[in-house]
Design an enzyme around this catalytic site. Structure first.
Site, PDB file in Angstrom:
ATOM      1  N   CYS A  31      44.671  41.365  33.529  1.00  0.00           N
ATOM      2  CA  CYS A  31      44.189  41.623  32.166  1.00  0.00           C
ATOM      3  C   CYS A  31      45.351  41.750  31.192  1.00  0.00           C
ATOM      4  O   CYS A  31      45.164  41.700  29.999  1.00  0.00           O
ATOM      5  CB  CYS A  31      43.355  42.892  32.148  1.00  0.00           C
ATOM      6  SG  CYS A  31      44.216  44.295  32.830  1.00  0.00           S
ATOM      7  N   GLU A  47      38.101  49.930  31.132  1.00  0.00           N
ATOM      8  CA  GLU A  47      39.290  49.096  30.975  1.00  0.00           C
ATOM      9  C   GLU A  47      38.823  47.662  31.139  1.00  0.00           C
ATOM     10  O   GLU A  47      38.454  47.254  32.243  1.00  0.00           O
ATOM     11  CB  GLU A  47      40.332  49.489  32.023  1.00  0.00           C
ATOM     12  CG  GLU A  47      41.740  49.154  31.608  1.00  0.00           C
ATOM     13  CD  GLU A  47      42.026  47.709  31.928  1.00  0.00           C
ATOM     14  OE1 GLU A  47      42.099  47.391  33.127  1.00  0.00           O
ATOM     15  OE2 GLU A  47      42.188  46.895  30.995  1.00  0.00           O
ATOM     16  N   LYS A  55      33.144  51.829  44.239  1.00  0.00           N
ATOM     17  CA  LYS A  55      32.718  50.484  44.610  1.00  0.00           C
ATOM     18  C   LYS A  55      33.786  49.468  44.231  1.00  0.00           C
ATOM     19  O   LYS A  55      34.032  49.214  43.061  1.00  0.00           O
ATOM     20  CB  LYS A  55      31.404  50.095  43.916  1.00  0.00           C
ATOM     21  CG  LYS A  55      30.778  48.863  44.562  1.00  0.00           C
ATOM     22  CD  LYS A  55      29.756  48.179  43.689  1.00  0.00           C
ATOM     23  CE  LYS A  55      30.389  47.143  42.835  1.00  0.00           C
ATOM     24  NZ  LYS A  55      30.982  46.034  43.629  1.00  0.00           N
ATOM     25  N   GLU A  74      38.374  35.258  26.682  1.00  0.00           N
ATOM     26  CA  GLU A  74      39.215  35.511  27.855  1.00  0.00           C
ATOM     27  C   GLU A  74      38.938  34.476  28.934  1.00  0.00           C
ATOM     28  O   GLU A  74      37.804  34.310  29.356  1.00  0.00           O
ATOM     29  CB  GLU A  74      38.947  36.910  28.408  1.00  0.00           C
ATOM     30  CG  GLU A  74      39.877  37.284  29.547  1.00  0.00           C
ATOM     31  CD  GLU A  74      39.631  38.681  30.081  1.00  0.00           C
ATOM     32  OE1 GLU A  74      38.467  39.024  30.333  1.00  0.00           O
ATOM     33  OE2 GLU A  74      40.616  39.436  30.238  1.00  0.00           O
TER      34      GLU A  74
END
Ligand code: TXE
Length: 480
Positions: free
Chosen positions: A282, A248, A173, A384
């Site tokens: 990231c 991750e 997906k 973040e």
């Protein structure tokens, strides 16, 4: 208006429920395609197709699977320009970045694992004259791959390539925010010689389709890249089902700059590590720590370079930054700039939405933003942001730099600038991150272990790490 269809059992089909969700073009903010709004029925059909295809795909052997993946790589490469434009239009990144990085890396991902399986070595352990052991690594069967919107085809293929190469069949997906290039790739699978059901792609909303993949009892492993919070949700579901998990997740990566570095090389690279892909990688460095004697020189030179960056039409070769990926994400990033001001930060440049002219007036553009004057413990330096926003701050000692660099819940990547070799080794050893770049950034060897520690993830991708994740190891011990 293009329909983005699922790939199930080799057929391009709408969702079972017949409903659709909008696909936006970040450059203009407009809807430009519609996406199959799949649900657990589409996942169930995909799992059945994958189970039925597994004996055939495994039976092709390493050579056969390698040839199919090499062929798929070739077909994507032949269509590189169209893929780059599609990626840029769906994600908002400059088309030159998609052309130079995203699509070539997707091709490389397939080529790397297509050859890796031909050179994979196994282990044997001889017990004198008692017994011989050998390690049998077999594919798991049906695995799930869920990927994010920031590097859509790059990260989608980073998961499905090793999964397929190892002999698994896949239910994948892509992000519902950037589904287009996965759909374009789906149209090439049959031509590449991939048997129907080997790779199944179900589009749609994470909490609905992503969750259905995580929950399906016949999907034995989940490889996920995305937000830390989502990773926690997936882990909560998958752990009690004893599924293998590769997560991750996010990062809040430090860039530690010592006064003895090569200034120009550091400056040029730090602009890239701060703002490439609109800061939506990231691995971007979002907290820049500079040894005090160099701090003012760095700050002035860095701000000057950042002010010169062009935020513009992603299709324009002169644009350094394009649009961020969605309206909600733009609002999230802008809210962090407001927070930074409330926490006492000084915005040295950027700090606001950019309104381009004409057709692009409603696009989601943010000026690259540099903020100073914030302490390490504030939310701006702990959470973040995942946009074109960095903070800068001075430090005096290695100990202080390490304490600040390691002082967040994340541990994905660090960047270190120094020409002192002993210090480079010393610091690299003590930085709490899965990746440490010294005097460089985003230099990637696909054989290396890739991933983070702490809240940046579980497990590693890349090279043998990925092939081992997608296989089960069995020790066979034979008495001599
Ligand atoms: O990630 P999500 P998003 C970070 C970044 C970003 C935040 C959210 O901070 O702002 O994550 O980004 C699917 N069960 N990173 O919204 O929601 C979803 O459909 C199963 C860092 O993209 O985690 C998509 O396909 N699946 C990251 C994928 O998960 C679910 C790159 C990622 O979506 C799900 C991107 C659920 N309950 C964002 N909910 C990196 N490390 O590179 C969502 N999904």
């Amino acid at each position: 208006m293009e329909d983005i269809l699922n790939l199930i059992n080799g057929a391009l089909v709408p969702a079972a429920g017949g409903t659709w969700i909008d696909d936006h073009e970040p450059a203009t903010g407009r809807v430009y395609a519609r996406i199959a709004d799949s649900d657990e029925r589409d996942v169930a059909a995909s799992v059945k197709a994958a189970q039925d295809a597994f004996p055939t795909w495994l039976g092709m052997g390493r050579e056969g699977r390698s040839q199919v993946l090499h062929r798929l790589a070739e077909l994507i490469e032949q269509d590189l320009e169209a893929f780059a434009r599609a990626e840029s239009r769906d994600n908002g990144k400059p088309v030159h970045l998609a052309r130079k990085v995203d699509i070539p890396r997707a091709v490389a991902n397939f080529r790397f694992f297509a050859s890796a399986i031909l050179h994979e070595q196994s282990e044997a352990h001889l017990m004198d004259d008692v017994a011989v052991n050998y390690t049998d690594r077999s594919p798991i069967g049906v695995v799930g791959c869920i990927s994010p919107w920031n590097l859509p085809l790059y990260l989608f293929t980073w998961k499905i390539a090793p999964a397929l190469a190892a002999g698994n069949c896949v239910v994948a997906k892509p992000s519902e925010v950037t589904p287009m290039t996965a759909y374009r790739m789906a149209q090439l699978c049959a031509k590449a010689g991939m048997p129907p059901g080997t790779l199944n792609i179900v589009h749609g909303l994470g909490p609905k389709v992503g969750a259905a993949i995580t929950e399906h009892p016949e999907i034995k492993a989940i490889s996920f890249t995305g937000g830390t919070r989502t990773g926690q949700q997936i882990a909560r579901t998958a752990a009690p089902m004893f599924k293998k998990l590769s997560l991750e997740l996010g990062g809040k990566n430090p860039v530690v700059i010592f006064a003895d570095c090569d200034f120009e090389e550091m400056l040029r690279t730090t602009v890239l590590s701060s703002f490439r892909n609109q800061g939506q990688i990231c691995l971007c460095g979002s907290r820049i720590l500079v040894e005090r004697p160099l701090y003012e020189r760095f700050r002035d030179a860095f701000v000057e370079r950042v002010k010169a960056l062009r935020v513009g039409d992603p299709a324009d070769p002169g644009s350094d930054l394009g649009a961020v990926v969605s309206g909600p994400h733009m609002e999230k990033v802008l809210s962090y700039i407001t927070l930074a001001r409330e926490e006492g930060g000084t915005v040295l440049c950027g700090g606001e939405r950019v309104r381009l002219a004409g057709d692009l007036a409603d696009g989601w553009y943010i000026a690259p933003t540099v903020i100073e004057g914030l302490g390490p413990a504030c939310r701006t330096n702990q959470e973040e942001i995942f946009g074109p926003v960095v903070t800068i701050a001075p430090f005096d000692t290695e100990e202080e730099a390490l304490s600040v660099a390691n002082g967040t819940p994340y541990g994905l990547a660090s960047v270190l600038w120094t020409n002192d070799l002993k210090r480079a080794h010393r610091m690299a050893h003590r930085l709490e991150s899965g990746i440490v770049w010294v005097n460089c950034w985003m230099v990637r060897d696909l054989r290396t272990p890739f991933g983070g520690m702490k809240q940046s993830g579980v497990g590693r991708e890349g090279g043998v790490e990925a092939l081992r994740f997608f296989t089960e190891a069995k020790n066979v011990c034979i008495k001599l």
